[in-house]
Design an enzyme around this catalytic site. Structure first.
Site, short mmCIF file in Angstrom:
data_model
loop_
_atom_site.label_atom_id
_atom_site.label_comp_id
_atom_site.label_asym_id
_atom_site.label_seq_id
_atom_site.Cartn_x
_atom_site.Cartn_y
_atom_site.Cartn_z
N LYS A 17 92.17 -21.62 -64.19
CA LYS A 17 91.98 -22.51 -63.05
C LYS A 17 91.26 -21.79 -61.89
O LYS A 17 90.35 -22.34 -61.30
CB LYS A 17 93.33 -23.06 -62.59
CG LYS A 17 93.88 -24.08 -63.60
CD LYS A 17 95.28 -24.50 -63.30
CE LYS A 17 95.73 -25.54 -64.33
NZ LYS A 17 97.16 -25.84 -64.24
N SER A 35 100.59 -29.93 -62.76
CA SER A 35 100.01 -28.93 -61.86
C SER A 35 99.19 -29.56 -60.74
O SER A 35 98.75 -28.87 -59.83
CB SER A 35 99.17 -27.93 -62.65
OG SER A 35 97.99 -28.54 -63.07
#
Ligand code: ADP
Length: 658
Positions: free
Chosen positions: A593, A550
């Site tokens: 996140k 990611s």
């Protein structure tokens, strides 16, 4: 949110008393299992912990009596007088009655004395006949022969009666009650028997150790030391084995034999015990096998056993976030409140449970089916709601320490579980060790981290996002790229451990070099000799293990920035994977996140467009969805300083010209 309007769960209908109606979100699996059990097929249920595997089996157990006729039976154990070490176990149809406890007949093979007496009488009659009709000269010989026959038979009779007596006296050493059959098990309705895979004795049965040992004299006779196995108790019903990961290989073989032969003897399992010498006859065990475990556990099963399992059902861990399913979640809340005797919950509390179900599913679009976890959160929220009461309760002790319940009696306010209580449990993470560890990590390290959101633009510095461990907590990671001219060109990774992360950074490095050399980026061009660049990529102060891809987009931007020496803005954090064509791909844990970026105070967070569907909370930060790297570049590079520099250069050139 829900199809009915209500203030508290007290207004909602009572849950169904049937467990099968209480199972949420696993309709397909329930249908298959019911049909499998009806048709006597073996089943394995696989899925994450707490999605309802045991609950479904228990629910099926409640209704199996409806599946056709069941013949009741009982199981008894009898001594085997020919060989006491081989006790006899019998499965007998019908209901057990006391008279079944008869003593077995002593069946010693003594010579039959009646026959002998008859022979003797015969011999005398023959002698008389001979006396009458034989001539005198043979008489003496005949009498002597007859008396010899009588003597021989008499001797045999005496001898056999002595032998018989001694055998009978041997049997006399056995306590007569020890010869009685014992009832091992009585089964009046179709059984569902549960056993954990690691508990071999429970599963297969055993023979207890006899402390007195030896034979004869006997201590406790072997037939009284038999422990029936779950496989035998499940005869004509269901055997449910959970925790399959822990099933020893030899036990798998026994279960396989039991499935094939529909019978299995019981023998002593401990080689150091006197039980080890005992083995029963094969005991009937015709059962449907249902096993359950986590997805990976199935690899612990031997292929022949797995082959015998007809249905392999994987339970879902999420369901779609639809009105119908939110209603089901509401039903679940009501069930948990009723089954655990909790206080009622307010409408807002229920909405908060749904929000947590979204968080745990990792998407706004889904609701978790890890309902044990959700049930635990509800129970703890109830405890938090009761917290005030606990304080009040403690306040009811007078100075001498005596409890005075008077104030309790006066208590008028009913306790409700509210959104606040539910949120408190979720935010403090008391339902999950991993979450607490992650929270502590963040608390302890945040103050040491050099993360300065919204700072002045910097070359080669970008903020990426990660999820710490499996705790469901996100964190911000500072990524720094430095580039050196060197005779050893290459890319070096610092603080990066996982293989996926390493591959993703190789990809980021290749892609950024390609984009820079092709000069197709919407950025000022620059001629760079990439053949002598040594690139260093650091995940600064990243103490938790980073794996996953990611951070690919973040690393790519930092390398481009460092190669072109164009600063990146510092007011954003970014998460997103990349493919070699520069498309931004979806990542996991997007909500954690975003939450991390918000917590650190970033103004913007850039996420893959594909993840927008997952985003639960949009407040407090600008969320920018992107599809390609090209879309990101104009958003994040600070060209103002370059323009200024260019202007300066132009100016200085003009000055020089002048
Ligand atoms: P597993 O066997 O998959 O680990 P359990 O069946 O033991 O999970 O579930 C534990 C508890 O969680 C159940 O007793 C119930 O309260 C709740 N629960 C789990 N799954 C479901 C479900 N699908 N529907 C309703 N309640 C559930």
């Amino acid at each position: 949110m829900f199809s009915t309007d209500f203030k508290t769960t007290e207004e909602l209908p009572e849950p169904s008393p049937r467990l099968i109606d209480q199972v949420i979100g696993q309709d397909e699996a329930v249908k298959i299992i019911v049909s499998a059990v009806k048709n006597k097929r073996n089943v394995i249920l696989l899925g994450e912990p707490g999605v309802g595997k045991s609950m479904i089996v228990k629910a099926v157990g409640e209704i199996i009596s409806d599946f056709g006729e069941f013949k009741p039976y009982y199981i008894i154990a009898k001594p085997n007088l020919k060989n006491m070490e081989r006790p006899i176990v019998e499965v007998i149809d019908g209901e057990y009655k006391e008279e079944h406890k008869e003593m077995p007949k002593l069946d010693f093979k003594t010579p039959n004395s009646t026959t002998l007496i008859l022979i003797m009488i015969g011999a005398i009659l023959i002698s008389e006949y001979l006396l009458k009709f034989l001539p005198q000269q043979y008489l003496l010989a005949a009498v002597s022969i007859a008396s010899l026959i009588v003597l021989i038979f008499g001797f045999v009779i005496i001898l056999t009666s002595i032998m018989g007596a001694s055998r009978t006296s041997m049997a006399g050493n056995i306590n007569p009650s020890d010869l009685k059959p014992v009832l091992l098990y009585e089964c009046k309705k179709r059984p569902l028997v549960r056993a954990s895979a690691y508990n071999v004795t429970r599963l297969l049965g055993d023979i207890k150790h006899c402390p007195l040992g030896g034979r004869p004299p006997l201590g406790t006779p072997p037939h009284k030391r038999i422990i029936l196995g779950a496989i035998h108790e499940a005869h004509r019903g269901i055997l449910y084995v959970d925790e399959i990961k822990t099933m020893p290989l030899d036990v798998q073989d026994y279960i396989l034999t039991a499935l094939q032969d529909k019978q299995l003897p019981i023998s002593g399992r401990n080689p150091n015990s006197s039980g080890a010498t005992v083995e029963t006859n094969p005991i009937p065990c015709d059962f449907i096998l249902i096993m359950s475990g986590n997805m990976d556990d199935v690899y612990n099963l031997r292929a022949p056993l797995l082959d015998r399992i007809d249905y392999k059902i994987v339970l879902k861990n999420k369901m779609d976030n639809t009105l119908e399913n939110r209603d089901k979640l509401l039903q679940f809340i009501v069930q948990e409140i009723k089954n655990n005797n909790l206080n009622p919950m307010t409408y807002d509390g229920c909405c908060e449970v749904v929000r947590i179900a979204e968080y745990l599913a990792g998407s706004k679009d889904k609701l978790t089916l890890r309902l044990r976890l959700l049930a635990n959160i509800i129970k703890m929220a109830n405890d938090v709601a009761m917290g005030k009461e606990v304080e009040e309760l403690l306040g009811n002790f007078d100075e001498k320490g005596n409890y005075n319940p008077e104030t309790q009696k006066d208590k008028k306010n009913k306790v409700y579980i509210t959104a606040e209580h539910v949120r408190k449990v979720f935010d403090t993470g008391i339902y999950s060790m991993e979450k607490q560890v992650a929270l502590n990590y963040i608390k302890n390290f945040k103050r040491y981290k050099h993360i300065v959101p919204n700072d002045t633009p910097k070359v080669g510095v970008v903020y990426g996002l990660a999820v710490i461990g499996s705790g469901g907590i996100g964190d911000v990671t500072k990524i720094i790229v430095q580039i050196l001219d060197s005779k050893n060109p290459g890319t070096h990774l610092l603080n990066i451990s996982g293989d996926i992360a390493k591959h993703s950074i190789t990809l980021a490095s290749a892609l950024s070099k390609k984009l820079v050399s092709e000069k197709k980026l919407p950025l000022p061009e620059k001629d760079i000799d990439l053949t002598n660049k040594e690139i260093y990529i650091q995940f600064s102060q990243s103490y938790s293990k980073i794996d996953g891809d990611s951070a690919t987009a973040a690393v790519c931007l930092a390398i481009i920035s460092a190669l072109l020496e164009i600063p990146l803005k510092q007011d954003f954090a970014i998460t997103g994977s990349l493919d070699l064509s520069g498309n931004v791909l979806a990542i996991g844990g997007v909500n954690e996140k975003i939450e991390a970026a918000r917590r650190y105070g970033f103004k913007r967070v850039i996420i893959p467009e594909a993840n927008m569907i997952d985003v639960i909370e949009t407040e407090g930060i600008e969320i920018i969805p992107v599809k390609t790297l090209d879309e990101i570049v104009p958003l994040v590079f600070d060209l103002s300083s370059i323009k200024k520099d260019n202007k300066k250069e132009e100016k200085s050139e003009e000055v020089a010209k002048a």
